[in-house]
Design an enzyme around this catalytic site. Structure first.
Site, short mmCIF file in Angstrom:
data_model
loop_
_atom_site.label_atom_id
_atom_site.label_comp_id
_atom_site.label_asym_id
_atom_site.label_seq_id
_atom_site.Cartn_x
_atom_site.Cartn_y
_atom_site.Cartn_z
N ARG A 88 11.86 -8.44 0.86
CA ARG A 88 11.80 -7.72 -0.28
C ARG A 88 12.33 -6.06 0.26
NH1 ARG A 88 8.84 -5.70 -4.15
NH2 ARG A 88 6.97 -4.21 -4.09
N GLN A 99 4.18 -13.52 2.37
CA GLN A 99 4.67 -11.72 2.63
C GLN A 99 4.26 -11.54 3.87
OE1 GLN A 99 3.79 -7.44 1.35
NE2 GLN A 99 6.19 -7.97 0.21
N THR A 110 -2.54 -5.48 -1.53
CA THR A 110 -3.12 -4.98 -0.80
C THR A 110 -5.19 -5.25 -1.13
OG1 THR A 110 -1.28 -4.29 1.09
CG2 THR A 110 -3.55 -4.07 1.88
N ARG A 160 -0.95 -4.29 -10.40
CA ARG A 160 -2.16 -4.20 -10.90
C ARG A 160 -2.48 -5.38 -11.90
NH1 ARG A 160 -1.11 1.99 -10.28
NH2 ARG A 160 0.29 1.82 -8.12
N TYR A 162 7.11 0.62 5.76
CA TYR A 162 6.60 -0.54 6.64
C TYR A 162 7.89 -0.92 7.99
CZ TYR A 162 2.80 -0.22 4.24
OH TYR A 162 1.88 0.17 3.51
C1 PHB Z 1 -0.58 -0.67 0.47
O1 PHB Z 1 -1.01 -1.46 1.10
O2 PHB Z 1 -0.41 0.09 -0.09
C2 PHB Z 1 0.91 -1.16 0.59
C3 PHB Z 1 1.22 -2.94 1.26
C4 PHB Z 1 2.60 -3.30 1.24
C5 PHB Z 1 3.21 -2.64 0.36
C6 PHB Z 1 3.47 -1.15 -0.46
C7 PHB Z 1 2.38 -0.67 0.08
O3 PHB Z 1 4.62 -3.47 0.09
#
Ligand code: PHB
Length: 401
Positions: free
Chosen positions: A236, A107, A32, A339, A189
């Site tokens: 996922r 995604q 994100t 990252r 989510y």
């Molecule tokens: C986030 O934006 O922090 C985030 C988004 C999707 C994810 C995990 C974290 O699967």
């Protein structure tokens, strides 16, 4: 060169994912970044970002989590894939990735109960989840204060989510030229909220038993499979997730149970000729170490699901990649990076050659400008980046009205 590269290991051997042959097993995980334009149309900044990261032919990129619809929760400057304009913007990105000889998955994201209440209110959409159970007190207080409280989805709304919202997004994703569509059912989510009894207290066909809690996920998958080729579909999962109120202390049944069921249902479809392209599995915690002492051991899943696995969540805190070949030796594992890919546009080459990595700077992960986005140099191009200019550069939609 400080370490030996993985050039001559199984990490750098081709692998077929769906109908796409990748040249190596290093993949870009969803990250994100809030660099889309305001209406969710992908931007010039994103085009550059994905183009750079797909430069090694045969690389798989998974995009950042992308809004499935207008109605399921939103953060500002997150991209969408539910309008023709979104699809046209993404098409420029998928074209650039394909021109590099690489592949890209979108995604599909739905926030559900963790959506910021004020954003949902401003959009005039309800704050919804499987049940009216907030993931934290802060969100509850905010929702109460602004008079926009969380409520459970009706069956009619669930039907709309499957047959209209996910369906529409998947169609737009195909229009946009994505190689794969990854259904996000992880990390707290919406779809993962349905899987766990701590967030799902429904007593209809979408709550209660394991089959019922996994029903929404499989109704989505099965409906998408009526028009998306199985080899383009992916999912996922994060069996051990504790992020965003998932797996609260009072949840007595191990997450292994429902995730074993999910793995069997996926494998059952594979055996019947509907084998998904891959399953993206999380092996780590999003936040600081969880308080349950989980080991993130997904062996159980891999014993049931025989297809391709994208492993993520374990590679951010180390730059020692000597263990990766042992993971990819099984012939069906891709290793995902978030990252390090943020900070190293040429991460694939760096891992191949054993070149040192740029360090990522968390403080610029979520800023809206180009700073910390397209400002990380490649190993071979050490030219200075103008950070002031990058800070002033904001996302511009790839498609105008
Ligand atoms: C986030 O934006 O922090 C985030 C988004 C999707 C994810 C995990 C974290 O699967």
């Amino acid at each position: 060169m400080t370490k030996s590269g993985l050039k001559d290991t199984s990490v750098f051997t081709p692998i077929k994912v769906g109908n796409v042959t990748l040249s190596h097993r290093v993949a870009h995980l969803p990250t994100t970044r809030f660099r889309a334009s305001e209406d969710g149309t992908p931007s010039n900044l994103q085009l550059q970002y994905y183009k750079d990261r797909s430069a090694t032919p045969g690389t798989l990129l998974v995009t950042e989590a992308t809004d499935t619809s207008f109605k399921l929760g939103h953060y500002p400057n997150v991209p969408g894939i539910y309008t023709d304009k979104h699809a046209a913007g993404w098409k420029e990105i998928t074209d650039a990735v394909h021109a590099n000889g690489s592949a890209v998955a979108v995604q599909l994201w739905a926030l559900g109960r963790v959506a910021p209440p004020e954003v949902s209110k401003a959009r005039n959409v309800p704050l919804i989840g499987p049940s009216a159970i907030y993931h934290d007190e802060e969100t509850r207080e905010k929702a109460v204060k602004i008079g926009h409280e969380l409520r459970s989805l009706t069956e009619e709304e669930i039907h709309d989510i499957i047959y209209n919202q996910y369906t529409n997004a998947a169609k737009k994703a195909l229009d946009a030229g994505f190689d794969f569509i990854e259904v996000h059912s992880a990390n707290g989510y919406l779809l993962e909220q349905f899987l766990h009894p701590s967030s799902n207290k429904r007593n209809d066909r979408y709550g209660g038993s394991i089959e019922n809690r996994a029903r929404l996920l499989f109704e989505i998958i099965d409906h998408l499979l009526t028009f998306v080729p199985a080899e383009k579909l992916a999912v996922r999962l994060s069996p051990w997730n504790t992020f965003q109120g998932i797996l609260a202390e009072n949840e007595e049944i191990s997450p292994v149970v429902i995730h074993s069921y999910i793995a069997s249902e996926l494998q059952k479809r594979a055996n019947a000729g509907k084998k998904l392209a891959y399953v993206s599995l999380s092996y780590g915690s999003i936040t600081t170490p969880d308080k349950y002492g989980f080991t993130y051991d997904n062996t159980f899943f891999l014993q049931i699901w025989k297809g391709i696995v994208l492993r993520g969540g374990q590679n951010s805190s180390t730059t020692d990649f000597s263990g990766l070949p042992a993971e990819t030796d099984d012939g069906r594992t891709l290793v995902g990076f978030g990252r390090h890919f943020i900070a190293n546009p040429d991460l694939v080459k760096r891992i191949e050659q054993g070149w040192e990595l740029n360090k990522y700077d968390r403080s610029t992960f979520y800023v809206y400008s180009n700073e910390g986005y397209n400002t990380y140099p490649t190993y071979e191009d050490k030219s200075e980046v103008d950070i002031e200019a990058a800070r002033a550069q904001l996302a511009e939609a790839l498609i105008s009205e």
